[in-house]
Design a protein around this motif. Structure first.
Motif, short mmCIF file in Angstrom:
data_model
loop_
_atom_site.label_atom_id
_atom_site.label_comp_id
_atom_site.label_asym_id
_atom_site.label_seq_id
_atom_site.Cartn_x
_atom_site.Cartn_y
_atom_site.Cartn_z
N GLN A 77 6.63 8.30 -5.39
CA GLN A 77 5.83 7.16 -5.86
C GLN A 77 6.72 6.18 -6.61
O GLN A 77 6.64 4.96 -6.40
N ASP A 114 0.98 4.88 0.20
CA ASP A 114 -0.04 5.83 0.65
C ASP A 114 0.55 6.73 1.74
O ASP A 114 1.74 7.03 1.72
N THR A 115 -0.29 7.12 2.71
CA THR A 115 0.12 8.05 3.75
C THR A 115 0.66 7.35 4.99
O THR A 115 0.76 7.97 6.06
N SER A 140 -3.91 4.42 -4.24
CA SER A 140 -5.15 5.20 -4.17
C SER A 140 -4.80 6.68 -4.20
O SER A 140 -4.91 7.41 -3.20
N LEU A 141 -4.36 7.13 -5.36
CA LEU A 141 -3.87 8.49 -5.52
C LEU A 141 -3.92 8.86 -7.00
O LEU A 141 -4.13 8.00 -7.85
N SER A 181 -10.48 5.83 -4.08
CA SER A 181 -9.45 5.35 -3.15
C SER A 181 -9.93 4.15 -2.36
O SER A 181 -9.12 3.30 -1.96
N HIS A 191 -5.34 8.42 5.54
CA HIS A 191 -5.87 7.81 4.31
C HIS A 191 -5.32 6.40 4.12
O HIS A 191 -6.05 5.46 3.79
N GLY A 192 -4.02 6.22 4.33
CA GLY A 192 -3.39 4.93 4.13
C GLY A 192 -3.89 3.86 5.09
O GLY A 192 -3.96 2.67 4.73
N VAL A 195 -7.27 2.71 3.69
CA VAL A 195 -7.06 1.93 2.47
C VAL A 195 -6.51 0.54 2.80
O VAL A 195 -6.99 -0.47 2.29
N VAL A 232 0.86 -1.18 0.00
CA VAL A 232 0.00 0.00 0.00
C VAL A 232 0.89 1.23 0.00
O VAL A 232 1.52 1.56 1.02
#
Length: 253
Positions: free
Chosen positions: A122, A11-12, A144-145, A245, A69-70, A73, A9
């Motif tokens: 990324q 993400d954040t 999810s971005l 997302s 957010h992460g 997700v 994942v």
């Protein structure tokens, strides 16, 4: 159930102490250049722009919009606690924190504090997943971005080669189409032809009204309206969120 596999994942970060991730194998890394994009004041927990090992994917403080957010997700992809479970409830998670902190006009209309991600971070996260493919059974990478709007493949993107490498190794890179309600294009990097671009559907199999869609670039629909998963508020906090997302980790799982 995903037993014996890991889902990456990007993400954040993740609140790995959350009950939804109890007993899971969680691998952590961070690539976050910071607001100036140079790495001079990196945003990883160690104060640098790169970090691996335990604690490296810890999320930013809660004052930053999108900080957890992460966690939400990752829970959709692989969470498991009580009667609530993610798609691959017994899978491990490779959490890669790729977001930096920003303030003011960089955060759009809110003008507050938020998290954003550089394309180069990324790419570093994708390359990291490829580098550890021999150490873990990795089923997929969740991203999810995204941003922008594209009506044709954006295969000139810097992330294309990394996604191709992962695909050749049997690892799908699953990416959200975006939430602008457009029906003629999707966001980057989902528009990369070798990715799996995922849009959002409702419980009644309709298209979510916020979904970005394109007849050939989007590969799949998955549930993305009112999806309940873990949040970063506490080790037992949950909330229902909407977005592509939320659809994307259904497919990654």
């Amino acid at each position: 159930t995903g037993a014996g596999w890991h889902i990456a994942v990007l993400d954040t970060g993740i609140r790995k102490s959350h009950q939804f991730f109890s007993g899971k194998s969680i691998v952590e890394a961070c690539y976050a250049l910071g607001a100036d994009g140079t790495g001079g004041a990196g945003n990883c927990p160690n104060g640098r722009s790169t970090q691996t090992g335990s604690g490296s994917a810890a999320h930013h403080p809660s004052r930053y919009e999108g900080y957890d957010h992460g966690t939400h997700v990752a829970g959709i992809a692989a969470g498991n606690y009580g009667s609530l479970a993610g798609v691959a409830k017994n899978a491990g998670i490779i959490a890669v924190q790729i977001f930096s902190t920003f303030s003011g006009s960089d955060c759009g209309d809110s003008g507050g504090d938020c998290v954003r991600t550089w394309d180069s971070d990324q790419l570093a996260g994708l390359d990291y997943i490829y580098s550890i493919r021999g150490s873990y059974n990795i089923a997929s990478v969740n991203m999810s971005l995204g941003g922008g709007l594209f009506g044709s493949p954006c295969d000139g993107e810097s992330r294309k080669a990394a996604i191709d490498n992962l695909r050749a190794a049997g690892i799908a890179t699953v990416i959200a189409t975006g939430n602008d309600g457009e029906c003629t294009g999707i966001s980057a990097p989902a528009c990369i032809s070798s990715s799996v671009a995922v849009g959002s559907s409702t419980d009644s199999d309709g298209e979510s009204d916020f979904n970005n869609w394109h007849p050939t670039l989007q590969k799949l629909f998955a549930p993305g309206s009112s999806i309940r998963s873990a949040t970063g508020d506490s080790d037992s906090s949950y909330a229902s969120w909407n977005g592509t997302s939320m659809a994307t980790p259904h497919v990654a799982g």
